[in-house]
Design an enzyme around this catalytic site. Structure first.
Site, PDB file in Angstrom:
ATOM      1  N   LYS A  52       0.818  -1.175  -0.036  1.00 48.61           N
ATOM      2  CA  LYS A  52      -0.034   0.079  -0.132  1.00 48.61           C
ATOM      3  C   LYS A  52       0.799   1.381   0.055  1.00 48.61           C
ATOM      4  O   LYS A  52       0.623   2.163  -0.739  1.00 48.61           O
ATOM      5  CB  LYS A  52      -0.919  -0.113   1.218  1.00 48.61           C
ATOM      6  CG  LYS A  52      -2.107  -0.915   1.182  1.00 48.61           C
ATOM      7  CD  LYS A  52      -2.839  -1.241   2.326  1.00 48.61           C
ATOM      8  CE  LYS A  52      -3.902  -2.414   2.377  1.00 48.61           C
ATOM      9  NZ  LYS A  52      -4.381  -2.811   3.298  1.00 48.61           N
ATOM     10  N   GLN A  96      -4.747  -1.893   9.716  1.00 52.99           N
ATOM     11  CA  GLN A  96      -4.729  -3.405   9.036  1.00 52.99           C
ATOM     12  C   GLN A  96      -5.356  -4.352   9.946  1.00 52.99           C
ATOM     13  O   GLN A  96      -4.927  -4.471  11.092  1.00 52.99           O
ATOM     14  CB  GLN A  96      -3.293  -3.494   8.625  1.00 52.99           C
ATOM     15  CG  GLN A  96      -2.751  -4.775   7.866  1.00 52.99           C
ATOM     16  CD  GLN A  96      -3.244  -4.672   6.302  1.00 52.99           C
ATOM     17  OE1 GLN A  96      -3.678  -3.762   6.011  1.00 52.99           O
ATOM     18  NE2 GLN A  96      -3.630  -5.997   5.704  1.00 52.99           N
ATOM     19  N   ASP A 119     -11.397   2.575   4.206  1.00 58.51           N
ATOM     20  CA  ASP A 119     -11.582   1.185   4.255  1.00 58.51           C
ATOM     21  C   ASP A 119     -13.102   0.912   4.029  1.00 58.51           C
ATOM     22  O   ASP A 119     -13.629  -0.186   3.859  1.00 58.51           O
ATOM     23  CB  ASP A 119     -11.109   0.430   5.582  1.00 58.51           C
ATOM     24  CG  ASP A 119      -9.801  -0.591   5.137  1.00 58.51           C
ATOM     25  OD1 ASP A 119      -9.513  -0.807   4.058  1.00 58.51           O
ATOM     26  OD2 ASP A 119      -9.153  -0.668   6.070  1.00 58.51           O
TER      27      ASP A 119
HETATM   28  N1  LIG Z   1      -7.888  -2.754   7.111  1.00 57.98           N
HETATM   29  C1  LIG Z   1      -7.795  -3.810   6.092  1.00 57.98           C
HETATM   30  N2  LIG Z   1      -8.043  -3.468   4.906  1.00 57.98           N
HETATM   31  C2  LIG Z   1      -7.677  -4.311   3.764  1.00 57.98           C
HETATM   32  O1  LIG Z   1      -7.825  -4.029   2.455  1.00 57.98           O
HETATM   33  C3  LIG Z   1      -6.963  -5.580   4.161  1.00 57.98           C
HETATM   34  C4  LIG Z   1      -6.760  -5.715   5.575  1.00 57.98           C
HETATM   35  N3  LIG Z   1      -7.047  -4.848   6.495  1.00 57.98           N
HETATM   36  N4  LIG Z   1      -6.125  -6.834   6.005  1.00 57.98           N
HETATM   37  C5  LIG Z   1      -5.985  -8.083   4.962  1.00 57.98           C
HETATM   38  C6  LIG Z   1      -6.709  -7.823   3.554  1.00 57.98           C
HETATM   39  C7  LIG Z   1      -5.884  -8.434   2.595  1.00 57.98           C
HETATM   40  N5  LIG Z   1      -5.657  -7.377   1.587  1.00 57.98           N
HETATM   41  C8  LIG Z   1      -4.971  -7.557   0.455  1.00 57.98           C
HETATM   42  C9  LIG Z   1      -4.469  -6.643  -0.378  1.00 57.98           C
HETATM   43  C10 LIG Z   1      -3.564  -6.790  -1.503  1.00 57.98           C
HETATM   44  C11 LIG Z   1      -3.402  -8.087  -1.883  1.00 57.98           C
HETATM   45  C12 LIG Z   1      -2.187  -8.196  -3.044  1.00 57.98           C
HETATM   46  O2  LIG Z   1      -1.765  -7.314  -3.683  1.00 57.98           O
HETATM   47  N6  LIG Z   1      -1.899  -9.577  -3.138  1.00 57.98           N
HETATM   48  C13 LIG Z   1      -1.041  -9.969  -4.561  1.00 57.98           C
HETATM   49  C14 LIG Z   1       0.114 -10.768  -4.177  1.00 57.98           C
HETATM   50  C15 LIG Z   1       0.600 -10.254  -2.894  1.00 57.98           C
HETATM   51  C16 LIG Z   1       1.711 -11.371  -2.294  1.00 57.98           C
HETATM   52  O3  LIG Z   1       2.775 -11.591  -2.896  1.00 57.98           O
HETATM   53  O4  LIG Z   1       1.248 -11.849  -1.141  1.00 57.98           O
HETATM   54  C17 LIG Z   1      -1.998 -10.588  -5.595  1.00 57.98           C
HETATM   55  O5  LIG Z   1      -3.133 -10.906  -5.243  1.00 57.98           O
HETATM   56  O6  LIG Z   1      -1.629 -10.575  -6.645  1.00 57.98           O
HETATM   57  C18 LIG Z   1      -3.701  -9.064  -1.383  1.00 57.98           C
HETATM   58  C19 LIG Z   1      -4.725  -8.980  -0.022  1.00 57.98           C
HETATM   59  C20 LIG Z   1      -6.166  -6.343   2.173  1.00 57.98           C
HETATM   60  N7  LIG Z   1      -6.768  -6.531   3.285  1.00 57.98           N
END
Ligand SMILES: Nc1nc(=O)c2c([nH]1)NC[C@@H]1CN(c3ccc(C(=O)N[C@@H](CCC(=O)O)C(=O)O)cc3)C=[N+]21
Length: 291
Positions: A52, A96, A119
Protein backbone atom coordinates in the site's frame (compact mmCIF):
# COMPACT_ATOMS: atom_id res chain seq x y z
CA UNK A 1 -11.83 -18.26 -21.06
CA UNK A 2 -10.93 -14.62 -20.42
CA UNK A 3 -8.66 -13.69 -17.51
CA UNK A 4 -9.91 -10.78 -15.42
CA UNK A 5 -6.47 -9.21 -15.13
CA UNK A 6 -6.36 -7.35 -11.83
CA UNK A 7 -2.71 -6.54 -12.20
CA UNK A 8 -3.22 -4.72 -15.49
CA UNK A 9 -6.51 -3.09 -14.46
CA UNK A 10 -5.02 -1.84 -11.20
CA UNK A 11 -2.06 -0.42 -13.14
CA UNK A 12 -4.51 1.43 -15.44
CA UNK A 13 -6.35 2.76 -12.38
CA UNK A 14 -3.11 3.95 -10.81
CA UNK A 15 -2.27 5.90 -13.98
CA UNK A 16 -5.71 7.55 -13.80
CA UNK A 17 -5.23 8.35 -10.11
CA UNK A 18 -1.74 9.77 -10.73
CA UNK A 19 -3.24 12.10 -13.36
CA UNK A 20 -5.83 13.32 -10.84
CA UNK A 21 -3.07 13.98 -8.31
CA UNK A 22 -1.18 16.08 -10.86
CA UNK A 23 -4.34 18.01 -11.60
CA UNK A 24 -4.89 18.71 -7.89
CA UNK A 25 -1.34 20.00 -7.68
CA UNK A 26 -1.73 22.37 -10.66
CA UNK A 27 -4.89 23.70 -9.03
CA UNK A 28 -2.88 24.42 -5.88
CA UNK A 29 -4.80 21.82 -3.88
CA UNK A 30 -3.30 19.45 -1.35
CA UNK A 31 -1.64 16.14 -2.11
CA UNK A 32 -3.66 13.12 -0.93
CA UNK A 33 -2.18 11.56 2.19
CA UNK A 34 -2.95 7.99 3.32
CA UNK A 35 -1.89 6.56 6.66
CA UNK A 36 -1.87 2.92 7.73
CA UNK A 37 -1.60 1.49 11.22
CA UNK A 38 -0.07 -1.97 11.54
CA UNK A 39 -0.11 -3.72 14.92
CA UNK A 40 2.32 -6.62 15.19
CA UNK A 41 4.54 -8.33 12.66
CA UNK A 42 2.33 -10.84 10.83
CA UNK A 43 4.14 -11.68 7.58
CA UNK A 44 1.19 -11.34 5.22
CA UNK A 45 -0.02 -8.11 6.86
CA UNK A 46 3.44 -6.57 6.53
CA UNK A 47 3.51 -7.51 2.83
CA UNK A 48 0.11 -5.89 2.19
CA UNK A 49 0.85 -2.71 4.14
CA UNK A 50 4.19 -2.28 2.39
CA UNK A 51 2.44 -2.78 -0.95
CA UNK A 52 0.00 0.00 0.00
CA UNK A 53 2.84 2.40 0.87
CA UNK A 54 4.59 1.58 -2.41
CA UNK A 55 1.38 2.18 -4.35
CA UNK A 56 1.04 5.61 -2.70
CA UNK A 57 4.51 6.59 -3.89
CA UNK A 58 3.68 5.43 -7.41
CA UNK A 59 0.62 7.68 -7.76
CA UNK A 60 2.19 10.67 -5.99
CA UNK A 61 0.36 10.42 -2.65
CA UNK A 62 2.01 11.10 0.66
CA UNK A 63 1.90 8.11 3.01
CA UNK A 64 2.56 7.44 6.66
CA UNK A 65 3.07 4.00 8.17
CA UNK A 66 2.50 3.67 11.89
CA UNK A 67 4.09 0.48 13.13
CA UNK A 68 3.02 -0.61 16.61
CA UNK A 69 4.25 -3.63 18.58
CA UNK A 70 2.05 -6.72 19.01
CA UNK A 71 1.52 -5.95 22.72
CA UNK A 72 0.08 -2.44 22.07
CA UNK A 73 -2.97 -1.84 24.27
CA UNK A 74 -6.36 -1.01 22.86
CA UNK A 75 -6.14 2.35 24.65
CA UNK A 76 -2.88 3.24 22.91
CA UNK A 77 -4.27 2.23 19.54
CA UNK A 78 -7.38 4.34 20.13
CA UNK A 79 -5.11 7.32 20.91
CA UNK A 80 -3.23 6.82 17.64
CA UNK A 81 -6.57 6.79 15.84
CA UNK A 82 -7.59 10.07 17.51
CA UNK A 83 -4.29 11.62 16.41
CA UNK A 84 -5.02 10.66 12.79
CA UNK A 85 -8.63 11.86 13.09
CA UNK A 86 -7.32 15.25 14.29
CA UNK A 87 -4.45 15.56 11.82
CA UNK A 88 -5.69 17.79 8.99
CA UNK A 89 -3.01 16.63 6.59
CA UNK A 90 -4.24 13.01 6.71
CA UNK A 91 -7.10 12.48 4.24
CA UNK A 92 -7.71 8.83 5.00
CA UNK A 93 -6.31 5.98 7.04
CA UNK A 94 -6.72 2.28 7.64
CA UNK A 95 -6.01 -0.11 10.48
CA UNK A 96 -4.65 -3.30 8.99
CA UNK A 97 -6.68 -6.36 10.00
CA UNK A 98 -6.55 -8.80 11.68
CA UNK A 99 -5.71 -7.16 15.02
CA UNK A 100 -4.13 -9.02 17.96
CA UNK A 101 -6.71 -10.95 20.00
CA UNK A 102 -6.55 -8.66 23.05
CA UNK A 103 -7.88 -5.71 20.99
CA UNK A 104 -11.60 -5.35 20.29
CA UNK A 105 -11.93 -4.83 16.55
CA UNK A 106 -15.36 -3.22 16.76
CA UNK A 107 -14.18 -0.55 19.24
CA UNK A 108 -11.27 0.28 16.99
CA UNK A 109 -13.25 0.54 13.74
CA UNK A 110 -15.88 2.72 15.46
CA UNK A 111 -13.18 5.19 16.56
CA UNK A 112 -12.25 6.11 12.97
CA UNK A 113 -13.75 9.37 11.68
CA UNK A 114 -16.15 8.10 8.95
CA UNK A 115 -14.92 10.88 6.61
CA UNK A 116 -11.40 9.38 6.79
CA UNK A 117 -12.53 5.74 6.79
CA UNK A 118 -11.15 4.80 3.37
CA UNK A 119 -11.60 1.08 4.18
CA UNK A 120 -15.35 1.71 4.50
CA UNK A 121 -15.56 -0.41 7.67
CA UNK A 122 -17.19 2.15 10.02
CA UNK A 123 -20.90 1.43 10.71
CA UNK A 124 -21.76 4.86 9.25
CA UNK A 125 -20.21 3.91 5.93
CA UNK A 126 -21.67 0.39 6.03
CA UNK A 127 -25.10 1.94 6.62
CA UNK A 128 -24.66 4.49 3.85
CA UNK A 129 -23.50 1.78 1.46
CA UNK A 130 -26.55 -0.31 2.32
CA UNK A 131 -28.83 2.68 1.67
CA UNK A 132 -27.00 3.48 -1.58
CA UNK A 133 -25.86 6.87 -0.28
CA UNK A 134 -22.40 8.30 -1.09
CA UNK A 135 -19.84 6.57 1.16
CA UNK A 136 -16.52 4.79 1.01
CA UNK A 137 -17.02 1.32 -0.43
CA UNK A 138 -14.84 -1.40 1.10
CA UNK A 139 -11.83 -1.78 -1.17
CA UNK A 140 -12.11 -5.46 -2.13
CA UNK A 141 -15.81 -5.38 -3.12
CA UNK A 142 -15.21 -2.01 -4.85
CA UNK A 143 -12.36 -3.57 -6.81
CA UNK A 144 -14.49 -6.52 -7.86
CA UNK A 145 -17.25 -4.18 -9.14
CA UNK A 146 -14.61 -2.24 -11.07
CA UNK A 147 -13.22 -5.42 -12.68
CA UNK A 148 -16.68 -6.64 -13.69
CA UNK A 149 -17.47 -3.22 -15.18
CA UNK A 150 -14.23 -2.78 -17.08
CA UNK A 151 -14.55 -6.24 -18.64
CA UNK A 152 -18.24 -5.67 -19.44
CA UNK A 153 -19.34 -8.76 -17.52
CA UNK A 154 -23.15 -8.75 -17.58
CA UNK A 155 -24.56 -8.86 -14.05
CA UNK A 156 -28.12 -7.57 -14.53
CA UNK A 157 -30.61 -10.36 -13.89
CA UNK A 158 -27.81 -12.87 -13.33
CA UNK A 159 -27.62 -15.26 -10.40
CA UNK A 160 -24.64 -14.44 -8.21
CA UNK A 161 -23.61 -16.90 -5.52
CA UNK A 162 -21.38 -15.32 -2.88
CA UNK A 163 -19.58 -17.93 -0.77
CA UNK A 164 -18.64 -16.34 2.54
CA UNK A 165 -20.36 -13.72 4.72
CA UNK A 166 -17.44 -11.74 6.16
CA UNK A 167 -17.92 -8.08 7.01
CA UNK A 168 -15.13 -7.06 4.65
CA UNK A 169 -15.99 -9.06 1.52
CA UNK A 170 -18.91 -11.50 1.36
CA UNK A 171 -21.57 -9.41 3.08
CA UNK A 172 -20.87 -6.09 1.32
CA UNK A 173 -20.45 -7.86 -2.02
CA UNK A 174 -23.88 -9.44 -1.69
CA UNK A 175 -25.45 -6.06 -0.87
CA UNK A 176 -23.70 -4.16 -3.67
CA UNK A 177 -24.46 -6.66 -6.42
CA UNK A 178 -28.16 -6.72 -5.57
CA UNK A 179 -28.35 -2.91 -5.80
CA UNK A 180 -29.39 -0.84 -8.80
CA UNK A 181 -25.91 0.15 -9.99
CA UNK A 182 -23.23 -0.72 -12.55
CA UNK A 183 -22.20 -4.35 -11.94
CA UNK A 184 -25.38 -4.67 -9.89
CA UNK A 185 -29.02 -5.64 -10.49
CA UNK A 186 -28.15 -9.27 -9.81
CA UNK A 187 -30.11 -11.91 -7.94
CA UNK A 188 -27.85 -12.81 -5.04
CA UNK A 189 -27.51 -15.91 -2.89
CA UNK A 190 -25.22 -15.77 0.15
CA UNK A 191 -23.76 -19.16 1.04
CA UNK A 192 -21.61 -19.84 4.10
CA UNK A 193 -20.26 -22.54 6.39
CA UNK A 194 -23.76 -23.62 7.48
CA UNK A 195 -25.14 -23.85 3.94
CA UNK A 196 -26.44 -27.31 3.09
CA UNK A 197 -25.96 -28.75 -0.39
CA UNK A 198 -23.77 -25.84 -1.54
CA UNK A 199 -23.20 -27.51 -4.90
CA UNK A 200 -26.91 -27.21 -5.75
CA UNK A 201 -26.47 -23.45 -5.54
CA UNK A 202 -23.10 -23.10 -7.24
CA UNK A 203 -24.27 -25.26 -10.16
CA UNK A 204 -27.00 -22.66 -10.81
CA UNK A 205 -24.71 -19.65 -10.51
CA UNK A 206 -23.87 -17.34 -13.43
CA UNK A 207 -21.27 -15.59 -11.26
CA UNK A 208 -19.49 -17.01 -8.20
CA UNK A 209 -17.66 -14.86 -5.67
CA UNK A 210 -15.47 -17.24 -3.65
CA UNK A 211 -14.58 -15.49 -0.40
CA UNK A 212 -14.48 -18.19 2.27
CA UNK A 213 -10.74 -18.50 2.83
CA UNK A 214 -10.31 -22.21 2.13
CA UNK A 215 -7.61 -22.90 -0.49
CA UNK A 216 -8.83 -24.49 -3.74
CA UNK A 217 -12.30 -25.11 -2.29
CA UNK A 218 -14.32 -24.50 -5.47
CA UNK A 219 -13.75 -27.27 -8.01
CA UNK A 220 -14.81 -27.86 -11.62
CA UNK A 221 -17.59 -30.31 -10.72
CA UNK A 222 -19.38 -27.56 -8.72
CA UNK A 223 -19.92 -25.13 -11.63
CA UNK A 224 -21.76 -24.90 -14.94
CA UNK A 225 -20.16 -23.96 -18.25
CA UNK A 226 -19.76 -20.26 -19.03
CA UNK A 227 -19.68 -19.09 -15.41
CA UNK A 228 -17.77 -16.00 -14.21
CA UNK A 229 -15.46 -16.68 -11.27
CA UNK A 230 -14.12 -14.12 -8.80
CA UNK A 231 -11.52 -15.65 -6.49
CA UNK A 232 -11.03 -13.54 -3.36
CA UNK A 233 -9.00 -16.12 -1.43
CA UNK A 234 -5.30 -15.61 -0.87
CA UNK A 235 -3.74 -18.15 1.49
CA UNK A 236 -0.06 -18.82 1.95
CA UNK A 237 0.40 -22.57 1.51
CA UNK A 238 3.70 -24.15 2.49
CA UNK A 239 5.68 -25.18 -0.56
CA UNK A 240 9.35 -26.12 -0.20
CA UNK A 241 9.93 -25.83 -3.96
CA UNK A 242 9.25 -22.04 -3.82
CA UNK A 243 12.01 -19.64 -2.83
CA UNK A 244 9.87 -17.95 -0.17
CA UNK A 245 8.82 -21.38 1.17
CA UNK A 246 5.16 -20.87 0.29
CA UNK A 247 2.83 -20.34 -2.66
CA UNK A 248 -0.33 -18.23 -2.84
CA UNK A 249 -3.52 -20.25 -3.18
CA UNK A 250 -6.95 -18.90 -4.04
CA UNK A 251 -10.29 -20.33 -2.91
CA UNK A 252 -10.72 -21.68 -6.45
CA UNK A 253 -9.09 -24.74 -7.98
CA UNK A 254 -7.99 -22.86 -11.10
CA UNK A 255 -6.98 -26.02 -12.96
CA UNK A 256 -10.43 -27.63 -12.97
CA UNK A 257 -12.52 -24.42 -12.89
CA UNK A 258 -10.88 -22.21 -15.55
CA UNK A 259 -11.67 -24.45 -18.58
CA UNK A 260 -15.41 -24.14 -17.81
CA UNK A 261 -15.31 -20.39 -17.10
CA UNK A 262 -16.16 -17.45 -19.38
CA UNK A 263 -14.24 -15.04 -17.09
CA UNK A 264 -11.99 -15.81 -14.14
CA UNK A 265 -9.63 -13.90 -11.83
CA UNK A 266 -6.18 -15.41 -11.27
CA UNK A 267 -4.43 -15.60 -7.87
CA UNK A 268 -2.11 -13.78 -7.60
CA UNK A 269 -2.81 -10.91 -10.00
CA UNK A 270 -6.59 -10.75 -9.64
CA UNK A 271 -8.57 -9.28 -6.77
CA UNK A 272 -5.53 -8.48 -4.56
CA UNK A 273 -4.02 -5.69 -6.68
CA UNK A 274 -7.52 -4.24 -7.26
CA UNK A 275 -7.99 -3.93 -3.49
CA UNK A 276 -4.95 -1.68 -3.27
CA UNK A 277 -5.98 0.42 -6.28
CA UNK A 278 -9.44 1.05 -4.79
CA UNK A 279 -7.94 2.06 -1.46
CA UNK A 280 -6.02 4.73 -3.39
CA UNK A 281 -9.22 5.71 -5.20
CA UNK A 282 -11.04 6.14 -1.86
CA UNK A 283 -8.17 8.26 -0.52
CA UNK A 284 -8.31 10.48 -3.60
CA UNK A 285 -12.08 10.85 -3.07
CA UNK A 286 -11.54 11.69 0.60
CA UNK A 287 -9.02 14.38 -0.36
CA UNK A 288 -11.26 15.82 -3.09
CA UNK A 289 -14.31 15.86 -0.81
CA UNK A 290 -12.42 18.01 1.68
CA UNK A 291 -11.42 20.73 -0.79
N1 LIG B 1 -7.85 -2.81 7.08
C1 LIG B 1 -7.60 -3.69 6.12
N2 LIG B 1 -7.87 -3.37 4.83
C2 LIG B 1 -7.60 -4.27 3.83
O1 LIG B 1 -7.84 -3.98 2.64
C3 LIG B 1 -7.03 -5.53 4.17
C4 LIG B 1 -6.78 -5.81 5.53
N3 LIG B 1 -7.08 -4.88 6.46
N4 LIG B 1 -6.26 -7.00 5.91
C5 LIG B 1 -5.92 -8.01 4.95
C6 LIG B 1 -6.68 -7.91 3.65
C7 LIG B 1 -6.00 -8.56 2.49
N5 LIG B 1 -5.65 -7.50 1.56
C8 LIG B 1 -4.90 -7.67 0.40
C9 LIG B 1 -4.36 -6.61 -0.30
C10 LIG B 1 -3.56 -6.81 -1.41
C11 LIG B 1 -3.27 -8.07 -1.87
C12 LIG B 1 -2.37 -8.26 -3.04
O2 LIG B 1 -1.93 -7.32 -3.66
N6 LIG B 1 -2.02 -9.50 -3.40
C13 LIG B 1 -1.13 -9.83 -4.50
C14 LIG B 1 -0.02 -10.75 -4.03
C15 LIG B 1 0.73 -10.21 -2.84
C16 LIG B 1 1.69 -11.23 -2.22
O3 LIG B 1 2.72 -11.51 -2.85
O4 LIG B 1 1.38 -11.75 -1.12
C17 LIG B 1 -1.92 -10.51 -5.59
O5 LIG B 1 -2.99 -11.07 -5.29
O6 LIG B 1 -1.48 -10.51 -6.73
C18 LIG B 1 -3.82 -9.15 -1.20
C19 LIG B 1 -4.63 -8.94 -0.08
C20 LIG B 1 -6.08 -6.32 2.07
N7 LIG B 1 -6.71 -6.49 3.24
Amino acid sequence: MILLDGKKTSADLKVEIAESVKKLKTEGKKTPHLAAILVGTDGASMTYVNAKVKACELVGFNSTLIDLPEETSEETLLKEIQNLNNNNDIDGFIIQLPLPKHINEQNVLMAVNPDKDVDGFHPTNVGKMTLDLPSFLPATPFGILELLERYNVETSGKHVVVIGRSHIVGRPMSILMSQKRPAGNATVTVAHSRTKNLKEFTLQADIIIAALGIPEFLTGDMIKDGVTIIDVGITRVEDATKKRGYRLAGDVDFKSVSPKSAFITPVPGGVGPMTIAMLLKNTLLACERKS
